[in-house]
Design an enzyme around this catalytic site. Structure first.
Site, PDB file in Angstrom:
ATOM      1  N   VAL A 176       0.790   7.215  13.175  1.00 53.52           N
ATOM      2  CA  VAL A 176       0.099   6.131  12.463  1.00 53.52           C
ATOM      3  C   VAL A 176       0.710   4.783  12.857  1.00 53.52           C
ATOM      4  O   VAL A 176      -0.005   3.793  13.000  1.00 53.52           O
ATOM      5  CB  VAL A 176       0.140   6.351  10.930  1.00 53.52           C
ATOM      6  CG1 VAL A 176      -0.544   5.196  10.214  1.00 53.52           C
ATOM      7  CG2 VAL A 176      -0.538   7.671  10.559  1.00 53.52           C
ATOM      8  N   GLU A 190       8.884   1.142  11.094  1.00 55.11           N
ATOM      9  CA  GLU A 190      10.014   2.031  10.786  1.00 55.11           C
ATOM     10  C   GLU A 190       9.455   3.445  10.804  1.00 55.11           C
ATOM     11  O   GLU A 190       8.745   3.847   9.872  1.00 55.11           O
ATOM     12  CB  GLU A 190      10.571   1.716   9.381  1.00 55.11           C
ATOM     13  CG  GLU A 190      10.975   0.270   9.158  1.00 55.11           C
ATOM     14  CD  GLU A 190      12.134  -0.168  10.008  1.00 55.11           C
ATOM     15  OE1 GLU A 190      12.981   0.688  10.342  1.00 55.11           O
ATOM     16  OE2 GLU A 190      12.202  -1.354  10.361  1.00 55.11           O
ATOM     17  N   GLU A 208       9.501  16.044  15.024  1.00 56.75           N
ATOM     18  CA  GLU A 208      10.016  15.885  13.658  1.00 56.75           C
ATOM     19  C   GLU A 208       9.314  16.881  12.726  1.00 56.75           C
ATOM     20  O   GLU A 208       8.092  16.890  12.625  1.00 56.75           O
ATOM     21  CB  GLU A 208       9.737  14.447  13.186  1.00 56.75           C
ATOM     22  CG  GLU A 208      10.344  14.145  11.840  1.00 56.75           C
ATOM     23  CD  GLU A 208      10.013  12.737  11.359  1.00 56.75           C
ATOM     24  OE1 GLU A 208       8.870  12.283  11.534  1.00 56.75           O
ATOM     25  OE2 GLU A 208      10.927  12.095  10.807  1.00 56.75           O
ATOM     26  N   LYS A 266       0.884  -1.180   0.000  1.00 56.72           N
ATOM     27  CA  LYS A 266       0.000   0.000   0.000  1.00 56.72           C
ATOM     28  C   LYS A 266       0.915   1.222   0.000  1.00 56.72           C
ATOM     29  O   LYS A 266       1.458   1.621   1.028  1.00 56.72           O
ATOM     30  CB  LYS A 266      -0.863  -0.035   1.253  1.00 56.72           C
ATOM     31  CG  LYS A 266      -2.135   0.786   1.341  1.00 56.72           C
ATOM     32  CD  LYS A 266      -2.193   2.138   0.764  1.00 56.72           C
ATOM     33  CE  LYS A 266      -2.411   3.200   1.816  1.00 56.72           C
ATOM     34  NZ  LYS A 266      -1.978   4.528   1.330  1.00 56.72           N
ATOM     35  N   CYS A 301      13.825  10.562   7.027  1.00 58.52           N
ATOM     36  CA  CYS A 301      13.564  10.165   8.418  1.00 58.52           C
ATOM     37  C   CYS A 301      14.834  10.163   9.269  1.00 58.52           C
ATOM     38  O   CYS A 301      14.785  10.477  10.447  1.00 58.52           O
ATOM     39  CB  CYS A 301      12.908   8.798   8.446  1.00 58.52           C
ATOM     40  SG  CYS A 301      13.773   7.599   7.438  1.00 58.52           S
ATOM     41  N   GLY A 322       6.475   4.950   8.263  1.00 59.12           N
ATOM     42  CA  GLY A 322       5.727   6.206   8.265  1.00 59.12           C
ATOM     43  C   GLY A 322       5.858   6.908   9.601  1.00 59.12           C
ATOM     44  O   GLY A 322       6.852   6.737  10.311  1.00 59.12           O
TER      45      GLY A 322
HETATM   46  P1  NAD Z   1       2.126   8.656   7.438  1.00 58.67           P
HETATM   47  O1  NAD Z   1       2.270   7.890   8.687  1.00 58.67           O
HETATM   48  O2  NAD Z   1       1.166   9.774   7.407  1.00 58.67           O
HETATM   49  O3  NAD Z   1       1.708   7.706   6.234  1.00 58.67           O
HETATM   50  C1  NAD Z   1       2.439   6.557   5.906  1.00 58.67           C
HETATM   51  C2  NAD Z   1       1.532   5.556   5.218  1.00 58.67           C
HETATM   52  O4  NAD Z   1       0.529   5.149   6.132  1.00 58.67           O
HETATM   53  C3  NAD Z   1       0.803   6.072   3.987  1.00 58.67           C
HETATM   54  O5  NAD Z   1       0.776   5.054   3.015  1.00 58.67           O
HETATM   55  C4  NAD Z   1      -0.593   6.342   4.515  1.00 58.67           C
HETATM   56  O6  NAD Z   1      -1.580   6.225   3.520  1.00 58.67           O
HETATM   57  C5  NAD Z   1      -0.748   5.246   5.542  1.00 58.67           C
HETATM   58  N1  NAD Z   1      -1.728   5.523   6.602  1.00 58.67           N
HETATM   59  C6  NAD Z   1      -2.178   6.719   7.063  1.00 58.67           C
HETATM   60  N2  NAD Z   1      -3.088   6.549   8.034  1.00 58.67           N
HETATM   61  C7  NAD Z   1      -3.205   5.221   8.215  1.00 58.67           C
HETATM   62  C8  NAD Z   1      -3.972   4.407   9.104  1.00 58.67           C
HETATM   63  N3  NAD Z   1      -4.804   4.931   9.994  1.00 58.67           N
HETATM   64  N4  NAD Z   1      -3.816   3.065   9.028  1.00 58.67           N
HETATM   65  C9  NAD Z   1      -2.964   2.503   8.145  1.00 58.67           C
HETATM   66  N5  NAD Z   1      -2.233   3.222   7.277  1.00 58.67           N
HETATM   67  C10 NAD Z   1      -2.344   4.561   7.311  1.00 58.67           C
HETATM   68  O7  NAD Z   1       3.596   9.104   7.061  1.00 58.67           O
HETATM   69  P2  NAD Z   1       4.075  10.023   5.857  1.00 58.67           P
HETATM   70  O8  NAD Z   1       3.670  11.424   6.153  1.00 58.67           O
HETATM   71  O9  NAD Z   1       3.663   9.400   4.572  1.00 58.67           O
HETATM   72  O10 NAD Z   1       5.661   9.853   5.964  1.00 58.67           O
HETATM   73  C11 NAD Z   1       6.461  10.597   6.795  1.00 58.67           C
HETATM   74  C12 NAD Z   1       6.874   9.809   8.011  1.00 58.67           C
HETATM   75  O11 NAD Z   1       7.512   8.589   7.645  1.00 58.67           O
HETATM   76  C13 NAD Z   1       7.908  10.556   8.841  1.00 58.67           C
HETATM   77  O12 NAD Z   1       7.605  10.436  10.200  1.00 58.67           O
HETATM   78  C14 NAD Z   1       9.201   9.814   8.509  1.00 58.67           C
HETATM   79  O13 NAD Z   1      10.211   9.981   9.465  1.00 58.67           O
HETATM   80  C15 NAD Z   1       8.734   8.424   8.387  1.00 58.67           C
HETATM   81  N6  NAD Z   1       9.695   7.588   7.654  1.00 58.67           N
HETATM   82  C16 NAD Z   1      10.425   6.641   8.332  1.00 58.67           C
HETATM   83  C17 NAD Z   1      11.355   5.852   7.662  1.00 58.67           C
HETATM   84  C18 NAD Z   1      12.189   4.814   8.371  1.00 58.67           C
HETATM   85  O14 NAD Z   1      12.804   3.995   7.691  1.00 58.67           O
HETATM   86  N7  NAD Z   1      12.248   4.799   9.679  1.00 58.67           N
HETATM   87  C19 NAD Z   1      11.540   6.024   6.291  1.00 58.67           C
HETATM   88  C20 NAD Z   1      10.803   6.994   5.643  1.00 58.67           C
HETATM   89  C21 NAD Z   1       9.867   7.765   6.338  1.00 58.67           C
END
Ligand code: NAD
Length: 494
Positions: free
Chosen positions: A246, A264, A397, A189, A298, A242
């Site tokens: 979430v 992650e 962040e 997804k 991240c 993410g």
């Molecule tokens: P997000 O958590 O808003 O979304 C991530 C994903 O989760 C998207 O596909 C979104 O559609 C989905 N999502 C949203 N709400 C959901 C729910 N209730 N249930 C299930 N899925 C849901 O994150 P973002 O804004 O897309 O990304 C930024 C974040 O990701 C930052 O915090 C960043 O640090 C983190 N990140 C971490 C890593 C790592 O390897 N640790 C890598 C990249 C990004």
């Protein structure tokens, strides 16, 4: 339209002309019965480039069933047969690198050369995990006196993956490569802002003969499609990348069904800079890191802790470097820093600058929205804030090109400041004293510490966070591959 004026590859134009995009499940297009669509925008111009289908919960459940139905045949292949198919996929992705990179650049606002690097990283990661899986002994003899005993490892079944928008294609590679190599099927997804490269991958996989149902891509909103995937009882594992907010919901949902989960999450990394460094070189590296992909990284160093006697010189160097950063459309070869992903992210980045200042931080350089002539994109200026670490801009962040600076005097103080965070993803220490470098690198609480470098990755070097930055073992290592096997211990009397 601005897009019409950009020089897109004919293959990219042909791909975008297929919009609206259904999901891709079981080797074919998988539309949303509701007909609901989500627009996906070029962050560099604000223009809609395509639309994707918005699946509902029952459709997500059906996709998981299809992935589970494809599992016996895929896991039943011999390892050489499976590896052969995956190496063909790696070769196909490599061959289509310019196309995928341009799709990614346009969809995610990523500088094109960096997007090409992400695609190559996908290829390298897939090859790495195939090579590792070829070495796995699925039956291992155990020592149990009086008994014949062994463990048998086998893949789980359909594994689910939810990805963010900052490294859409690279993270798919990091996520699914070990799962596929071990013999699992996957349901991906992608983030609703950046689903196009995943859809391209699914179609490419079909073309080169990856069996139907092995790589499935479901599109839709996080709160509906994403949540449905986390609540599905038939997924065998969940991997989420993410935000921590979430991530908590994902962990709760998987906990209820006792589904193993890998999270992650975000970070608030520190760069600890001692006074024995080459100030100009270190400033260059850190400004390069915070402006890379507009700070939407991240593991970025977002808290710069500088030893007091070089602080002024360091700041002066950073300001000089930041002034030279060329902000522009990701497909413009002269651009060094592109936009942030969407208007909401733009507001978030600017909002933290306002909140930080209201909390007592000083903006010592830049900040605010940036304008790029001819483009109505989501551009922001790089910024340097300075102040105490109890500030919201130093604790949360931001996910933009904003560094928060603070001074320290002793090594102990620097370590305490670096660890003054709920996150624990990645930090760096900058010094020419090797002993001190190793001490500080080990004392900072996080999954990763770099010495005189930041954001360096290699397949085989584990990557993942602790505390608010994640759980479940991380990615990119031998251990990651082993997460995608379950094992059974078998014991019988001799
Ligand atoms: P997000 O958590 O808003 O979304 C991530 C994903 O989760 C998207 O596909 C979104 O559609 C989905 N999502 C949203 N709400 C959901 C729910 N209730 N249930 C299930 N899925 C849901 O994150 P973002 O804004 O897309 O990304 C930024 C974040 O990701 C930052 O915090 C960043 O640090 C983190 N990140 C971490 C890593 C790592 O390897 N640790 C890598 C990249 C990004």
């Amino acid at each position: 339209s601005v897009i019409a004026k950009l020089e897109l590859l004919p293959e990219v134009e042909a791909f975008l002309n297929k919009s609206p995009f259904a999901s891709f499940v079981g080797g074919k297009e998988f539309p949303a019965a509701s007909g609901k669509l989500i627009p996906t925008l070029d962050p560099g111009s604000g223009e809609t480039i395509a639309e994707i289908h918005d699946l509902d919960a029952s459709e997500i459940d059906r996709a998981v069933d299809i992935a589970n139905e494809a599992f016996p045949a895929w896991s039943g292949l011999t390892q050489p047969e499976r590896s052969q198919i995956l190496l063909q996929l790696a070769a196909a992705v490599e061959k289509h690198k310019p196309i995928i990179a341009q799709i990614e650049s346009l969809d995610a606002g990523k500088i094109q050369a960096q997007a090409a690097g992400d695609v190559q990283n996908f290829v390298d990661t897939l090859r790495y995990f195939v090579g590792l899986a070829d070495q796995v002994q699925t039956r291992t003899k155990l020592d149990s006196p009086g008994y014949d005993a062994w463990t048998y490892k086998q893949p789980w079944g359909a594994c689910a993956f939810i990805f963010p928008w900052n490294f859409p294609f690279l993270l798919i590679g990091w996520g699914i490569s070990p799962a596929l190599a071990a013999g699992n099927t996957v349901v991906i997804k992608p983030a609703e802002d950046t689903s196009l490269s995943a859809l391209y991958l699914a179609q490419l996989a079909k073309e080169i003969g990856v069996p139907d149902g092995v790589i499935n891509v479901v599109t839709g909103r996080g709160a509906t499609a994403g949540a449905a995937l986390t609540q599905n009882k038939n997924i065998k594992r969940m991997s989420f990348t993410g935000s921590p907010e979430v991530g908590q919901l994902v962990g709760e949902a998987c906990g209820r069904n006792l589904i193993p989960v890998k999270l992650e999450l975000g970070g608030k990394g520190a760069a600890v800079v001692f006074d024995d460094v080459d100030v100009a070189e270190t400033a260059k590296a850190l400004v390069g890191a915070i402006t890379f992909h507009s700070g939407q990284v991240c593991c970025d160093a977002t808290r710069w802790l500088i030893q007091e006697d070089i602080y002024d010189e360091f700041v002066a160097q950073c300001i000089k470097l930041m002034k030279d950063v060329k902000i522009g459309h990701p497909l413009d070869p002269n651009s060094q820093m592109g936009p942030v992903v969407n208007p909401k992210q733009c507001e978030r980045v600017l909002g933290y600058q306002t909140k930080g200042k209201a909390g007592g931080a000083e903006c010592i350089y830049g900040g605010g929205a940036a304008t790029v002539e001819g483009y109505e994109g989501n551009y922001v200026n790089p910024a340097l804030l300075a102040g105490t670490l109890d500030n919201v801009a130093a604790q949360e962040e931001i996910f933009g090109p904003v560094a928060y600076l603070a001074k320290f005097s002793t090594e102990e103080e620097a370590i305490a400041m670096a660890n003054d965070t709920q996150y624990g993803l990645a930090n760096s220490v900058w010094t020419t004293d090797n002993d001190r470098a190793a001490r500080v690198a080990e004392a900072m609480i996080a999954g990763n510490s770099w010495i005189n470098a930041h954001n360096v990755f290699a397949q085989g070097v584990p990557y993942g966070g602790v505390n608010k930055s994640g759980m479940g073992g991380g990615v990119l290592s031998v251990e990651t591959l082993m997460d995608y096997y379950r094992s059974t211990s078998v014991v019988r009397p001799l």
